[in-house]
Every structure is written in structure tokens, then in C-alpha cells.
Design a protein around this motif. Structure first.
Motif, PDB file in Angstrom:
ATOM      1  N   ALA A  76     -68.276  99.295  61.414  1.00  0.00           N
ATOM      2  CA  ALA A  76     -68.446  99.702  60.160  1.00  0.00           C
ATOM      3  C   ALA A  76     -69.184  98.781  59.179  1.00  0.00           C
ATOM      4  N   ALA A  77     -68.661  97.495  59.375  1.00  0.00           N
ATOM      5  CA  ALA A  77     -69.298  96.456  58.957  1.00  0.00           C
ATOM      6  C   ALA A  77     -70.673  96.134  59.055  1.00  0.00           C
ATOM      7  N   ASN A  78     -70.968  96.265  60.406  1.00  0.00           N
ATOM      8  CA  ASN A  78     -72.549  96.177  60.746  1.00  0.00           C
ATOM      9  C   ASN A  78     -73.251  97.314  59.923  1.00  0.00           C
ATOM     10  N   ALA A  79     -73.028  98.519  60.023  1.00  0.00           N
ATOM     11  CA  ALA A  79     -73.445  99.460  59.289  1.00  0.00           C
ATOM     12  C   ALA A  79     -73.861  99.254  57.974  1.00  0.00           C
ATOM     13  N   VAL A  80     -72.686  98.874  57.224  1.00  0.00           N
ATOM     14  CA  VAL A  80     -72.726  98.684  55.700  1.00  0.00           C
ATOM     15  C   VAL A  80     -73.672  97.332  55.533  1.00  0.00           C
ATOM     16  N   ALA A  81     -73.681  96.277  56.562  1.00  0.00           N
ATOM     17  CA  ALA A  81     -74.757  94.896  56.390  1.00  0.00           C
ATOM     18  C   ALA A  81     -76.143  95.574  56.544  1.00  0.00           C
ATOM     19  N   ALA A  82     -76.288  96.460  57.420  1.00  0.00           N
ATOM     20  CA  ALA A  82     -77.813  96.830  57.518  1.00  0.00           C
ATOM     21  C   ALA A  82     -78.234  97.631  56.492  1.00  0.00           C
ATOM     22  N   PHE A  83     -77.383  98.191  55.927  1.00  0.00           N
ATOM     23  CA  PHE A  83     -77.905  99.065  54.539  1.00  0.00           C
ATOM     24  C   PHE A  83     -77.967  98.133  53.324  1.00  0.00           C
ATOM     25  N   LEU A  84     -77.420  97.157  53.320  1.00  0.00           N
ATOM     26  CA  LEU A  84     -77.312  96.173  52.311  1.00  0.00           C
ATOM     27  C   LEU A  84     -78.079  94.906  52.464  1.00  0.00           C
ATOM     28  N   GLY A  85     -79.003  94.829  53.482  1.00  0.00           N
ATOM     29  CA  GLY A  85     -79.815  93.623  53.908  1.00  0.00           C
ATOM     30  C   GLY A  85     -79.104  92.275  54.528  1.00  0.00           C
ATOM     31  N   PRO A 281     -69.812 104.319  57.282  1.00  0.00           N
ATOM     32  CA  PRO A 281     -70.958 104.860  58.047  1.00  0.00           C
ATOM     33  C   PRO A 281     -71.333 106.466  57.866  1.00  0.00           C
ATOM     34  N   ALA A 282     -70.303 107.207  57.524  1.00  0.00           N
ATOM     35  CA  ALA A 282     -70.659 108.642  57.113  1.00  0.00           C
ATOM     36  C   ALA A 282     -71.169 108.726  55.607  1.00  0.00           C
ATOM     37  N   ALA A 283     -70.850 107.825  54.930  1.00  0.00           N
ATOM     38  CA  ALA A 283     -71.657 107.814  53.414  1.00  0.00           C
ATOM     39  C   ALA A 283     -73.099 107.419  53.485  1.00  0.00           C
ATOM     40  N   ILE A 284     -72.887 106.480  54.454  1.00  0.00           N
ATOM     41  CA  ILE A 284     -74.433 105.961  54.567  1.00  0.00           C
ATOM     42  C   ILE A 284     -75.345 107.066  55.279  1.00  0.00           C
ATOM     43  N   ALA A 285     -74.817 107.775  56.223  1.00  0.00           N
ATOM     44  CA  ALA A 285     -75.594 108.906  56.746  1.00  0.00           C
ATOM     45  C   ALA A 285     -75.762 109.853  55.844  1.00  0.00           C
ATOM     46  N   LEU A 286     -75.003 110.170  54.850  1.00  0.00           N
ATOM     47  CA  LEU A 286     -75.255 110.965  53.904  1.00  0.00           C
ATOM     48  C   LEU A 286     -76.491 110.594  52.836  1.00  0.00           C
ATOM     49  N   TRP A 287     -76.369 109.273  52.653  1.00  0.00           N
ATOM     50  CA  TRP A 287     -77.570 108.717  51.800  1.00  0.00           C
ATOM     51  C   TRP A 287     -78.872 109.027  52.568  1.00  0.00           C
ATOM     52  N   HIS A 288     -78.639 108.515  53.721  1.00  0.00           N
ATOM     53  CA  HIS A 288     -80.127 108.999  54.394  1.00  0.00           C
ATOM     54  C   HIS A 288     -80.419 110.529  54.519  1.00  0.00           C
ATOM     55  N   ALA A 289     -79.532 111.342  54.507  1.00  0.00           N
ATOM     56  CA  ALA A 289     -79.875 112.725  54.510  1.00  0.00           C
ATOM     57  C   ALA A 289     -80.372 113.026  53.250  1.00  0.00           C
ATOM     58  N   TRP A 290     -79.950 112.764  52.167  1.00  0.00           N
ATOM     59  CA  TRP A 290     -80.156 112.969  50.899  1.00  0.00           C
ATOM     60  C   TRP A 290     -81.610 112.327  50.393  1.00  0.00           C
ATOM     61  N   GLY A 291     -81.579 111.107  51.020  1.00  0.00           N
ATOM     62  CA  GLY A 291     -83.016 110.182  50.725  1.00  0.00           C
ATOM     63  C   GLY A 291     -82.647 109.176  49.832  1.00  0.00           C
TER      64      GLY A 291
END
Length: 395
Positions: A76-85, A281-291
């Protein structure tokens, strides 16, 4: 792509009878993300010991042998880190931004006579942590008054010019709490560090609200909430630390991870519900789905339009430049409504309990101000409802 505005309200578990303009204080999680969180909770209850003691984090000193699978918290931390650079190894979960600030400030080697720099726009809870640590070590806290009207370069100059010979650490907001200003954080950090001042960035409102690239900011530490604009369930926050700051950084709660490395120390704070963090990661997936860009453009544009609309309706000045606006904007209320903290509390209660509008009202420099949060479920009808409710109390 969804249609932003009123049609999207059904995707959030909000009371439709209340106009919710306070996402910045207490965010709300989309239904699909809450469903993902419940699935994780169900998985925990099926095999709680295996999930919490063997799969969640790196093996502690008492349970489990080394294994090949990446621990769930690190995934989960890796997914958040990728989203936040950022790199996952430089980021840990904390309950909220204030918890992260406690870890940083209570680990910092203050000496008598040292100074911590804060601003009068800083979040009170984090400023209190600075006061406590200063009090315990003989250091002091200096509060910088921000220039008015607000302008990015003037704010940056005021912070940097306040550095003194004993200033060891500065706490700077990425997005200020009550005033909702997006500060030129990379410029401020670079100028402070050039003077030998360590910088803790309070990014409580930033993830999801605006684009965030942690490594390019250049701070020593960055704390933030994921349960505000990033749609992660409460409570979930992050603490990012530059690699050279990690060895001397300790969590507010010491447990089995002591001296086992930065990520392990923070990943093992004792038994708690890890599902908010694991749902990121589920929240991040929604971000990408909605743009990501589409959401941030909509919320910025709505906040900017709303601020100009309600200020015009109320006959008050709105002088904040668009460059300092994210998905929130703070607008002066009519002077007849008062100027004190008690006036602010009365108006906030009246708007909620009589008009069905949830919005923070605060007193700053002898004037009441309303902070409007614009989320994807809001539209201009919500903003006009606010404008009319306030005007009805002036007449």
C-alpha cells in the motif's frame, strides 16, 4: 468518465439533505472505496493472526519467519508513494498529519535557545506540538504574521526573512488550513534550506487536492492526510522523510519495530485496524478511473468560481489570486455578521441546524471568513444556497 456535480453525490454516503461544503476538514469516502475497506476487514476477521502478525508488516522479533511476499503495508505504501512522487522506502503510514508531526518534532534534537519558525496561518494542532517540544527542551517558537492581502511571493519572503541565527526548524503549510492558500512550497523550502534551516512541510490538505511530487519539494519531512482529498477512509496519513533524516526519526508510539529500520518501526505501532491504510490503492484506482487531472481541474474551477460568486453576492472583497487556490477558497463574510470567534461559532451552527449547510466559519483579523470546499459532488447550486442563506441573515 462521470458527470461531476450533483449526479455524483450518490457515489458518496453523504446526507442529501445537507449541503456539504466542508470536505477539507472532514473528508468523505466514496462508496466503492468503503466497499473495498469492508472486504479487507472481512479478510482480517477470517484469519486475524495470520493477517495482522504475518502478512501485514515485516516480521517482528516475536512472530513469523522471513518471507518472500512484500508485506501488505509496504504494498500500500508503494502505491501511495508512486501517486505522490516518492519511493515507498521513504514513506510510512501514520494516523494523521498531526501524528506525523509529533514524530518529527519529538525526534528533533532541540537545544536550549533554539527556535522553531511557524506562521499565523499554520494548523493549531501542529503548532501546539511545536510549542510542547520547545517547552520541554528550552527552545522557543516564533510565529510569523503573514502579509495581507495574500500573495505567494510576499508570503514566501515573509517566512524566509523571519529566519534568525537560532532558527533550527521551520514548519510550513503546503495548503494552509483555514485560509486555504496553496503556497509556493518548493521555493520556500529551497530558500529555507539554503540558510541551514530544516523544513517540515504540513501537507495535510494536499494529496488529491493538487498534484504532489514529494521528492521535488526538497523538504526534510512531509506529513499529510489521505483521508481528506484523496478519498482514503479515516484515519490515514503519511510521513515522508528524506533518506538522511530517517535514522534519527522515531514514531510517537514505540513498539516491536524499535531499531529495525525506518519503515519497520512505523509499520509496527501495536494492534490497530490497518484497513484505512490498506484501502489506499483502491482510492488511487478510483482517482485514475475518474481522471486525476479532470477531478483537480473541476474542484479548482468550482472553488474559484464559487469564491467570486459569493463575494459578489455578499458585497465583500475577494483578492486571493487564482494561483493560490486549490479545491478550497476562503471568502470574507459581511461585516454585520460579527468579528469574533463566538460570532463564528454561532453562524456556523445556524447555517447547519437552520439551513442545512455544513461549512467552517472562522475569525481572522477582526473579520469572519467562510472556507468553501469544492468536491466532485458539489456544484454552483450549492454555492448559491450558501450565498442566499448568509444574505438572509444580513437583511
Amino acid at each position: 468518465m462521470p458527470t461531476f456535480g450533483r449526479p455524483l453525490l450518490a457515489e458518496f454516503p453523504l446526507d442529501p439533505a445537507v449541503t456539504y461544503l466542508n470536505h477539507g476538514t472532514v473528508g468523505v469516502t466514496p462508496r466503492v472505496v468503503l466497499t473495498a475497506q469492508q472486504a479487507l476487514r472481512d479478510a482480517i476477521e477470517r484469519q486475524p493472526s495470520r493477517f495482522l502478525l504475518r502478512e501485514l508488516h515485516a516480521p517482528s522479533t516475536s512472530v513469523g519467519q522471513p518471507r518472500d511476499e512484500t508485506p501488505r503495508l509496504r504494498v500500500a505504501a508503494n502505491a501511495v508513494a508512486a501517486f505522490l512522487g516518492a519511493r515507498g522506502d521513504d514513506l510510512v503510514f501514520v494516523d494523521n498529519a498531526t501524528t506525523g508531526a509529533n514524530a518529527v518534532l519529538r525526534s528533533f534534537p532541540f537545544a536550549a535557545g533554539d527556535e522553531v519558525l511557524v506562521t499565523d496561518l499554520g494548523y493549531g494542532g501542529v503548532t501546539n506540538v511545536a510549542r510542547f517540544c520547545a517547552r520541554e527542551t528550552g527552545a522557543s517558537v516564533r510565529t510569523v504574521t503573514m502579509p495581507w492581502p495574500f500573495e505567494g511571493q510576499a508570503i514566501a519572503d515573509a517566512i524566509v526573512d523571519a529566519v534568525g541565527p537560532r532558527t533550527r526548524l521551520a514548519i510550513v503549510d503546503h495548503i494552509t488550513a483555514e485560509s486555504a492558500l496553496v503556497l509556493p512550497i518548493a521555493d520556500i523550502v529551497a530558500r529555507l534550506r539554503a540558510q541551514g534551516v530544516a523544513v517540515l512541510v504540513d501537507g495535510a490538505h494536499a494529496p488529491g487536492a493538487i498534484g504532489v511530487d514529494l521528492e521535488s519539494i526538497g523538504a526534510d519531512w512531509y506529513v499529510a492526510n489521505l483521508h481528506k482529498w484523496m478519498w482514503v477512509p479515516r484515519s490515514s496519513g503519511i510521513l515522508w522523510a528524506a533518506p538522511d533524516r530517517q535514522a534519527s526519526l522515531y514514531p510517537a508510539v514505540i513498539s516491536w519495530g524499535l531499531d529495525e529500520g525506518f519503515t519497520t518501526m512505523f509499520d509496527i505501532p501495536g494492534t490497530r485496524d490497518p484497513s484505512p491504510h490498506l484501502t489506499a490503492p483502491a482510492a488511487i484506482a478510483l482517482w485514475h478511473a475518474w481522471g486525476v487531472a479532470a477531478v483537480q481541474r473541476y474542484t479548482h474551477d468550482l472553488a474559484w468560481q464559487a469564491a467570486r460568486h459569493v463575494s459578489a453576492r455578499w458585497g465583500t472583497a475577494f483578492e486571493t489570486p487564482a494561483s493560490l487556490i486549490g479545491p478550497m477558497a476562503t471568502v470574507d463574510l459581511p461585516a454585520r455578521l460579527g468579528s469574533t470567534r463566538d460570532d463564528a461559532l454561532r453562524l456556523r451552527d445556524a447555517l447547519l441546524f437552520e439551513d442545512g449547510i455544513e461549512i467552517p466559519i472562522h475569525a481572522y483579523r477582526d473579520r469572519l471568513r467562510a472556507r468553501i470546499s469544492a468536491q466532485v459532488y458539489n456544484d454552483m447550486e450549492d454555492m448559491e444556497r450558501l450565498a442566499s442563506a448568509v444574505l438572509a441573515r444580513v437583511r
